[in-house]
Design an enzyme around this catalytic site. Structure first.
Site, PDB file in Angstrom:
ATOM      1  CD  GLU A 126      -1.716  -2.382   1.352  1.00  0.00           C
ATOM      2  OE1 GLU A 126      -0.588  -2.599   1.843  1.00  0.00           O
ATOM      3  OE2 GLU A 126      -2.512  -3.281   1.057  1.00  0.00           O
ATOM      4  CG  HIS A 196     -11.792  -8.011   5.743  1.00  0.00           C
ATOM      5  ND1 HIS A 196     -11.135  -8.750   6.698  1.00  0.00           N
ATOM      6  CD2 HIS A 196     -11.156  -8.261   4.581  1.00  0.00           C
ATOM      7  CE1 HIS A 196     -10.146  -9.425   6.127  1.00  0.00           C
ATOM      8  NE2 HIS A 196     -10.129  -9.148   4.848  1.00  0.00           N
TER       9      HIS A 196
END
Lengths: 383, 501
Positions: A126, A196
């Site tokens: 990322e 999540h």
């Protein structure tokens, strides 16, 4: 169901000196009975996995943008990306797994249509994705980066906060990365658990130089995403993942823009202002309907849409009118963005806007208390 | 194997006759009975050895339909993750740090070309520009370091000993190649003729600073000269440079991007990210690592255990070289060739330039706390890029002592620095000595330009709020107005005379 009941309970306190403890309220005393399904309805042995209760409430079909098509949220995102790549030859989309269409199908078909140099996978990193995106934007090309889940945006926090947000300022406007947009699935989905389901908008709200946007529906998503991509500042666009499939409405096929930093008053009211963003907008809409029907309370519902820079004027104008404010978000309570809103509306410059009539609290935040385990997902989303 | 799609690498794919397939079917049936949790038993295990575990796995019912094209029974590895042969001897690969990647150089320490075929044969004018850029940088460093010591600027970082890495690499690039630096690459800007006034304006943070006075000194930037503004966090520029290179490739710009960083910054995750992205996305970028021996006080022995930074390149699939950073021609040659190939072949290159940080890390550092003066003096006296080039120039007849004297006088004038920094004998006074000398500014006659930078006002305080976004949002405007009102009421407590109105 319980979410709605909880809100109803809180609203009850506005009207009557109800002596009921919270548990009785939830378990079926009076009002809440008709709305709660008791556990025995499912049978003692069967434990069905419950998805969070909310009902997506579509907006009426837009007429001012030409032909529309039924789309869910991920299709609306695809449509926005398609429009962007068609219009802007420098635009590229990249991130983990975007080439085959993305884990949420937001980029389906784009690689075939625009080529592998424009829609491509990156390695699993990322900080690299965002840094790479900044570099593309520095040259003036349009960079649309995907972070697979907002929960994984933190390795890129340094690049976002120390670099992207400060690029223009620190260089005296010699350089900027305004053509960078970061998209990321956001928020609770029911079974996502700690990693999540996160809503990290509050971390970024504290970072001048970037914009943070959260849509509530496919129509909003396409217009807001197109505005983010065209905006001359680096933007983070959080897409409520639970809405990817659950939210379906008519969305214009052609590109259109919804302005950033403008909150939308979805429903006007006079007794209390309810503010939310993303998925929670639909919850509070339901609360507003219930409150009107059962309690005769008129709620003004505001979708904030842009978290940073946020539309102070619209919210404060509403609170001055109603005198009461409830902000609701999925993210944890302490330091959540509701704190920023509630402290701003209490500033002296907005006058004595908060009503002195109600002794049970004039501003309230209804938020998560902590991060959530998967088995409690349904409870969490209802709490 | 580079660039070859993984799907095409399986030349050794197995194709088997029907009898073998029948045998495999039996094996599948057996495998279903003897599940792994129950052990393979006396029958299962020999069967497994006969057919190979891979064979059993391949003949899972679904895979039967998929496996069509097997060319031979060769026992070659089929893993998508690596292209390699099997080995049956257990052996760990030994990292070679005793005799690591060799260091490419063109000149010896006396400035003589070692291998004539490596001489870049640059014209005299260009080599003189190398020399003048390096020495002017050195002079500027001395003066600005001293000015920090006297409280005139808040902070400074010198480039002593690394001038060769800046100038050699900058000279090998096109003027439009984009530069992402760390903080010790001022020589690149110097080579690109960035005016001294602008260097000083940034250090003073005055109204002439293109950066509008917002950053600490040495955080230079110049759009015209394609030098991206420096930021303090380390290695953040590395993946950014890769992105810029990707965009340049897409634009068919025939430009390379060069990204400078130190051996310390190479430990950051951003460096790993940048290398990996550049290789997988095939970007025309030169990674230029200045390995100067120290990251503030941390020596390389505490920074890494492998063979420096150059040895990491092949791990990413990147062509890599190690060069003598104090040899400006070696740096030039390596960068030139890397540039040519990076643009032509769209792939990254890694150059590790070995050098030594002669100065302190910054004005906030006193390196005598962690290294000996003898060590520093060795590099200053025995292996300095400026001295080596000067010897080379002199041996070619392109420079002499008179020109040296004249140039020093001229550069002093340019810098408007006190003459006491450069000794009468013509030596470049070691940095450590400069710091200890008493100030003689009042005696110097060429101080005007320097004092001009000092006398200039600072930018207007309202500029605190602009450029945060392209447009100023309402909240920031309110804060700006609030500050203006505050200064109106309480301005006497602030040094407003130093700021532009």
């Amino acid at each position: 169901m319980a979410a709605v009941a909880a809100f109803a309970g809180w609203l009850l306190r506005l009207r009557a000196a109800g002596a009921d403890g919270p548990w009785r309220r939830l378990c079926g005393a009076g009002l809440s009975r008709g709305f709660l399904q008791s556990a025995s309805a499912y049978g003692a042995a069967a434990q069905r996995r419950q998805v969070a209760h909310f009902t997506f409430q579509p907006d009426p079909e837009p007429v001012e943008y030409g032909q529309t098509q039924k789309m869910n949220l991920f299709q609306a995102v695809t449509s926005a990306l398609d429009n962007s790549l068609a219009k802007d030859p420098t635009a590229v989309i990249f991130g983990e797994d975007v080439a085959f269409g993305g884990v949420f199908r937001c980029t389906v078909g784009l690689r075939d249509k625009y080529g592998k140099d424009r829609v491509f996978n990156t390695p699993l990193c990322e900080q690299g994705i965002v840094g790479f995106g900044i570099g593309i934007a520095v040259t003036g090309a349009t960079a649309i980066a995907e972070i697979q889940f907002a929960d994984y945006i933190f390795p890129a926090f340094d690049q976002i906060v120390n670099e992207a947000a400060k690029y223009r300022y620190r260089s005296g406007d010699l350089f900027n990365c305004g053509s960078l947009t970061i998209r990321s699935p956001w928020g609770c989905v029911g079974h996502g658990a700690l990693y999540h389901s996160q809503s990290p908008e509050a971390f970024f709200a504290h970072c001048p130089g970037i914009k943070v946007v959260v849509p509530r529906s496919p129509f909003q998503a396409k217009g807001l995403l197109l505005s983010c991509i065209e905006d001359k500042n680096p933007c983070i666009f959080f897409e409520p993942k639970i809405l990817y499939r659950a939210a379906v409405e008519q969305v214009p096929v052609e590109p259109y823009n919804i302005p950033l930093s403008q909150a939308e008053v979805i429903q006007e009211g006079s007794d209390v202002t309810l503010v939310a963003w993303g998925t929670q907008v639909h919850v509070i809409r339901e609360v507003a309907a219930m409150a009107q029907e059962k309690l005769g309370v008129s709620c003004e519902v505001i979708d904030l849409r842009t978290i940073l820079p946020w539309d102070v004027d619209t919210v404060c104008k509403s609170v001055i009118k109603t005198g009461r404010l409830l902000v609701s978000h999925e993210a944890p309570l302490t330091g959540g963005f509701a704190s920023e809103i509630s402290s701003t509306v209490q500033e002296p410059q907005f006058g004595n806007s908060i009503s002195s009539e109600s002794p049970w609290g004039r501003i309230n935040r209804s938020c998560a208390s902590q991060s959530l385990p998967p088995s409690h997902g349904s409870v969490f989303l209802s709490s | 194997m580079k660039g070859q799609p993984l799907s095409r690498r399986g030349e050794g794919r197995i194709s088997e006759g029907w009898s073998a397939k029948m045998a495999m079917a039996v094996a599948v049936a057996v495998a279903r009975v003897w599940r792994p949790s129950r052990g393979l038993g006396r029958t299962g295990l020999p069967l497994l050895r006969l057919l190979g575990a891979r064979g059993l796995a391949r003949f899972h019912p679904h895979r039967w339909q998929q496996q069509q094209h097997f060319s031979s029974l060769d026992d070659k590895p089929q893993f998508p993750g690596a292209s390699a042969e099997f080995i049956d001897k257990l052996e760990f690969i030994q990292p070679n740090v005793i005799s690591g990647i060799p260091i490419y150089r063109v000149m010896d320490r006396q400035g003589q070309i070692i291998n004539p075929s490596e001489d870049p044969h640059l014209p005299q004018e260009k080599v003189l520009k190398f020399y003048k850029s390096m020495t002017l940088l050195n002079t500027m460093d001395r003066i600005l370091y001293e000015s920090q010591r006297q409280g005139r600027i808040s902070f400074y970082m010198t480039n002593y000993g690394e001038e060769g890495t800046h100038v050699g690499s900058a000279a090998a690039l096109d003027d439009t190649d984009l530069v992402f630096g760390q903080y010790r690459e001022a020589g690149v800007l110097m080579y690109r003729d960035y005016p001294l006034e602008l260097f000083m304006a940034q250090c003073y943070g005055n109204v002439s600073d293109l950066g509008k006075g917002r950053q600490m000194p040495v955080h230079y930037g110049c759009r015209e000269r394609h030098f991206v503004t420096i930021s303090s966090p380390l290695a953040t520029q590395i993946p950014q440079a890769v992105g810029a290179a990707y965009a340049a490739k897409r634009a068919n710009a025939n430009r390379v991007v060069i990204c400078y960083f130190g051996e310390g910054a190479a430990s950051e995750g951003d460096a790993h990210a940048g290398f990996n992205f550049a290789a997988t996305l095939e970007c025309p970028i030169i990674f230029f690592c200045r390995n100067n021996g120290y990251a503030i006080s941390t020596p390389t022995s505490e920074q890494y255990r492998g063979d420096g930074i150059a040895a990491r390149g092949p791990g990413y699939g990147i062509l890599s070289i190690r060069v003598d950073g104090n040899d400006v021609f070696a740096v030039y040659n390596a960068t030139k060739e890397a540039r040519r190939r990076a643009v032509a072949e769209n792939q990254p290159f890694l150059i590790e330039a070995m050098t030594y940080r002669i100065g302190h890390h910054s004005t906030s550092d006193d390196s005598s706390a962690y290294r000996s003066v003898d060590e520093v003096n060795y590099w200053d006296k025995q292996d300095h890029p400026i001295s080596r080039l000067r010897h080379h120039l002199q041996s070619r007849g392109w420079w002499d002592d008179e020109q040296e004297k004249a140039w020093r006088k001229q550069s002093r004038k340019k810098m408007s620095g006190p003459s006491s920094f450069i000794s009468e004998e013509g030596y470049w006074v070691p940095a450590s000595e400069v710091c200890l000398r008493p100030c003689t500014y009042s005696k110097c006659s060429v101080m005007e330009a320097f004092e001009q930078a000092e006398r200039k006002l600072k930018p207007n305080p309202s500029l605190i709020f602009s450029d945060v976004y392209q447009e100023m949002p309402a909240q920031l405007r309110k804060q700006q107005e609030s500050l203006a009102r505050h200064l109106q009421t309480y301005g006497e407590h602030y040094p407003l005379d130093h700021f532009e109105k």
